[in-house]
Design an enzyme around this catalytic site. Structure first.
Site, short mmCIF file in Angstrom:
data_model
loop_
_atom_site.label_atom_id
_atom_site.label_comp_id
_atom_site.label_asym_id
_atom_site.label_seq_id
_atom_site.Cartn_x
_atom_site.Cartn_y
_atom_site.Cartn_z
N ASP A 5 0.90 -1.06 0.17
CA ASP A 5 -0.07 -0.03 -0.07
C ASP A 5 1.12 1.20 -0.05
O ASP A 5 2.14 1.13 0.28
CB ASP A 5 -0.85 -0.05 1.27
CG ASP A 5 -2.12 1.19 0.88
OD1 ASP A 5 -1.88 1.89 0.14
OD2 ASP A 5 -3.17 0.86 1.64
C1 BGC Z 1 -4.85 3.44 0.05
C2 BGC Z 1 -4.92 2.55 -1.17
C3 BGC Z 1 -4.85 3.23 -2.55
C4 BGC Z 1 -3.40 3.80 -2.40
C5 BGC Z 1 -2.96 4.53 -3.80
C6 BGC Z 1 -3.74 4.22 0.06
O1 BGC Z 1 -3.82 5.51 0.90
O2 BGC Z 1 -4.81 2.79 1.19
O3 BGC Z 1 -6.14 1.74 -1.22
O4 BGC Z 1 -4.79 2.31 -3.53
O5 BGC Z 1 -3.31 4.76 -1.17
O6 BGC Z 1 -3.84 5.60 -3.91
#
Ligand code: BGC
Length: 770
Positions: A229
């Site tokens: 993530d």
């Molecule tokens: C989120 C993810 C997301 C990623 C990219 C993170 O803060 O938890 O779900 O895909 O950011 O935007």
């Protein structure tokens, strides 16, 4: 592109660097070796493809894309085919924008109704979550795009999502929190999986070898790439060892030198780095072979409409108040002209268009009554009352305003805005034909429920939401959605109310999540899991149960066409190891014309009867197989003997909470379930801080952090100006000020280095020099 040849000609430095992205959305291109960059974008219900200013929390603009209903609504369709079509549509939009990997679907379990990101997730039940997610992935990848199943694993709350520790026993992990991922991985075969921010039983998911290699790859056969993530990397050395391949976002050199040193001194095997390079390269190779495609925006809007119609849940329809004649009704409530159709955060889509309810019902009078925060005044209420008196039917549109739920923070409670409750009560008092349309990412307390005749829950229905509401209210479409989450009366009925939202949440309720708890504890809910009404009726007959399948005849006995979600629940044999009173093990959505009947056959397998005890085992005995229209509305059932193992019941279980479900489980009982003493976390104080702590945590007693924290807050709030109380602003504060220091290096676009955050840490711990 010959992956092995490329690896053979890369230097160690290049390999390590290659496993960290180039910037917010791209992997690194290596011109020397002919490796192109690869682009990723969110997300789960529509593409968030950014070109200029980038961010991972959905603040800056992205290219217009179809905003499909969020997962709360899509999940309630119980229609894997429809969700597969959504996956494919997003896949086409991605490829057309040069995006290779779509960051979705999300299949975390809705443990508590207050989860800030519940709107992005499919259900409280792992089976329906997994089946839907698998279909989405298969549909999306059929276009040539790659999906990314997220957030692996046990990421069911927003509070301290970046460094909290989800603690649970192995059985709960397997039966509840991993099963959806398991189904999505085994059946959907995603090219990528995103590891979560949080820790799982003391180990960060990005470092978790047992999770990322033992379970995901060795047990489930995943052969794709694990992506972190955004900002989740905790320790890059442990990450390589664990099989965590690609560190995102990129543009930083967090722990690069440490990894280099570790390989040189032999504490990290170069082959672990090679394995990650290989998996990233394979993904890049696939992406390089993807073709640009064109797509039909109109058709995607129509698909978004169909999903919103099929995912809407008719909660109540007393005396068949719905459908209504639009000429006899009035619309009340600001959300009719400004529907809440998606959530805040990284899943935020810039829609190609938005249909408001007032636009879809142009000839029906409309009174806003409240503002965007849900606030009312005596005058606005008087106006609404007057309009309600003058019309045969009053349709009040209410729900959760944007600031109530978002990525990065959880809901404060289950209540609607006070103004919405007052608006509904005032209208219902003067008009006995009041219908409420609800918009929001999860269950709400409905103190006025008995005073209204109809309630239609839309979830967050996407850009065509206004049209979908109009079609359902007027009978152009027949509701067929069913809840994938129980609706308790109040938050005090929720079994994890004391442990959800802690810094290191203890999952003491174990497997008793959602209806598994309510049904076993015999606790009444407002609307049970699987509930949803229709404008027609269905009867069930001719049940036939075998260990391999359930078949049943379903007939549409009404006068309009409809769709029924046939649900199969299985109850365990009496006695034995504690188990929920019933669990969903199969479902099918069937379209039926009036008078039409059909036989539905739903497969079962040994997992339908199994529980986790150091492996999946089927306890021998007589099971009850129930078929129904919700977990409570069981229409027919039969029993069946299943041969299997004889399991001994642990001594501690007798009379414990896990057997009685009376009150709440206490720590001692939970320790029995866990098989040992619960982890203790030393208090956070100066001198003990690590790179895993946040400015917000350290500012309490560390002047250096306090100064920085205030500075960050001030800068963010100032940049937002008038919108300082917006969910975007709050989210930014939460994700920056409450981001572990290591995460600031990763997501700080290269502005902060390892050295700088280490200096902040030293100062915060009260040490001046190295
Ligand atoms: C989120 C993810 C997301 C990623 C990219 C993170 O803060 O938890 O779900 O895909 O950011 O935007």
């Amino acid at each position: 592109m010959d992956v092995e040849k490329i690896i053979a000609s890369m230097t160690l430095n290049e390999k390590i660097a290659f496993c960290t992205g180039a910037d917010m959305w791209h992997t690194k291109a290596l011109k020397r070796l002919g490796i192109p960059a690869m682009k990723m974008s969110d997300g789960p219900h529509g593409l968030r493809c950014q070109e200029d200013k980038t961010d991972f929390i959905g603040i800056n603009k992205s290219r217009p894309a179809t905003c499909f209903p969020t997962a709360v609504t899509a999940g309630a369709t119980w229609d894997p085919e429809l969700y597969a079509a959504e996956g494919a549509a997003i896949g086409f939009e991605a490829l057309a924008s040069g995006v290779s990997v779509v960051l979705g679907p999300g299949c975390n379990i809705k443990r508590s109704p207050l989860g800030g990101r519940n709107f992005e997730y499919l259900s409280e039940d792992p089976y329906v979550s997994g089946k839907m997610a698998a279909a989405f992935v298969a549909g999306q990848q059929s276009t040539g795009a790659s999906s990314c199943v997220k957030h692996f694993a046990a990421n069911s709350q927003e509070y301290k999502r970046q460094n909290g520790d989800s603690r649970m026993d192995e059985r709960t992990l397997r039966e509840i929190y991993l099963t959806a991922f398991e189904i999505a991985v085994k059946e959907g075969r995603p090219d990528t999986v995103m590891c979560a921010y949080n820790k799982l039983n003391g180990i960060h998911c990005s470092d978790h070898k047992e999770l990322l290699t033992g379970i995901l790859r060795q047990e489930w056969g995943f052969d794709g790439t694990v992506i972190t993530d955004w900002g989740a990397t905790h320790n890059r050395i442990a990450g390589f060892r664990a099989g965590c391949d690609l560190d995102m976002p990129g543009g930083h050199r967090f722990m690069h030198k440490d990894v280099l040193r570790a390989v040189r001194d032999g504490s990290l095997q170069e082959q672990d780095v090679d394995a990650s390079v290989r998996r990233v390269l394979r993904l890049v190779k696939k992406s390089a072979e993807q073709k640009k495609v064109s797509f039909d925006l109109q058709a995607h809007h129509a698909l978004a409409l169909e999903i919103a119609r099929q995912g809407a849940v008719l909660l109540k329809n007393q005396d068949n108040i719905l459908p209504i004649n639009p000429n006899e009704a009035v619309l009340i409530g600001y959300m009719a002209e400004d529907i809440r159709y998606q959530g805040t955060g990284s899943s935020h889509v810039n829609p190609t268009r938005v249909v408001q309810l007032t636009q879809a019902m142009p000839d029906t009078p409309y009174i806003p009554c409240c503002d965007s925060y849900g606030e009312v005044t005596p005058e606005s209420l008087a106006q609404a009352v007057c309009a309600a008196k003058a019309h045969k039917v009053a349709v009040v549109v209410a729900g959760l305003p944007t600031i109530y739920e978002s990525e990065a923070f959880d809901r404060a409670n289950m209540a609607l805005p006070e103004g919405h409750n007052r608006m509904i009560e005032a209208v219902a008092q003067v008009n006995s034909n009041t219908v409420v349309v609800l918009l929001g990412g999860g269950p709400m307390e409905l103190p006025w429920e008995k005073q209204v005749r109809g309630i239609l829950y839309m979830g967050l229905p996407g850009q065509a939401g206004g049209q979908a509401i109009a079609d359902l209210l007027t009978g152009v479409a027949n509701p067929s959605g069913k809840l994938t989450e129980s609706w308790p009366y109040t938050y005090t009925d929720v079994v994890c109310r004391d442990t959800f939202g802690q810094r290191n949440p203890e999952y003491r309720e174990g497997i008793y999540v959602g209806y598994r708890y309510y049904e076993t504890a015999k606790k009444e809910v407002r609307y049970p899991f699987g509930h949803g009404l229709s404008y027609t009726g269905f009867t069930y007959s001719h049940l036939n149960v075998t260990p391999k399948s359930v078949s049943v005849q379903v007939e549409n006995t009404g006068t309009v066409a409809g769709r029924e979600v046939v649900q199969v629940y299985i109850a365990p044999p009496r006695g034995g190891i504690h188990r929920p009173a019933k669990e969903l093990k199969g479902f099918a959505k069937v379209p039926l014309e009036p008078g039409q009947r059909t036989t539905v056959t739903i497969p079962l397998d040994s997992r339908s009867f199994a529980l986790w005890q150091d492996g999946w085992v089927v306890p021998e005995g007589t099971y009850t197989v129930m078929v129904g229209a919700s977990c409570q509305d069981i229409r027919c059932q039969d029993s069946i003997f299943i041969s299997g193992s004889t399991l001994s019941v642990p001594q501690w279980q007798k009379g414990s909470w896990y057997e009685t479900l009376r009150g709440l489980p206490d720590r001692k009982e939970w320790e029995m379930l866990m098989g040992g003493p619960a982890a203790e976390y030393p208090p956070l104080k100066k001198g003990t801080y690590t790179l895993d702590n946040t400015l917000l945590e350290m500012q309490e007693d560390a002047a250096a952090s306090r100064m920085l924290y205030r500075l960050v807050r001030f800068a963010i709030v100032r940049a937002h100006g008038k919108n300082a109380d917006s969910p975007e602003c709050r989210m930014l504060v939460e994700t920056t000020a409450d981001c572990p220091l290591r995460g600031l290096v990763i997501s700080g676009k290269g502005l902060l280095t390892d050295g700088m955050v280490k200096a902040i840490l030293r100062l915060s711990n009260g040490k001046k020099r190295k």
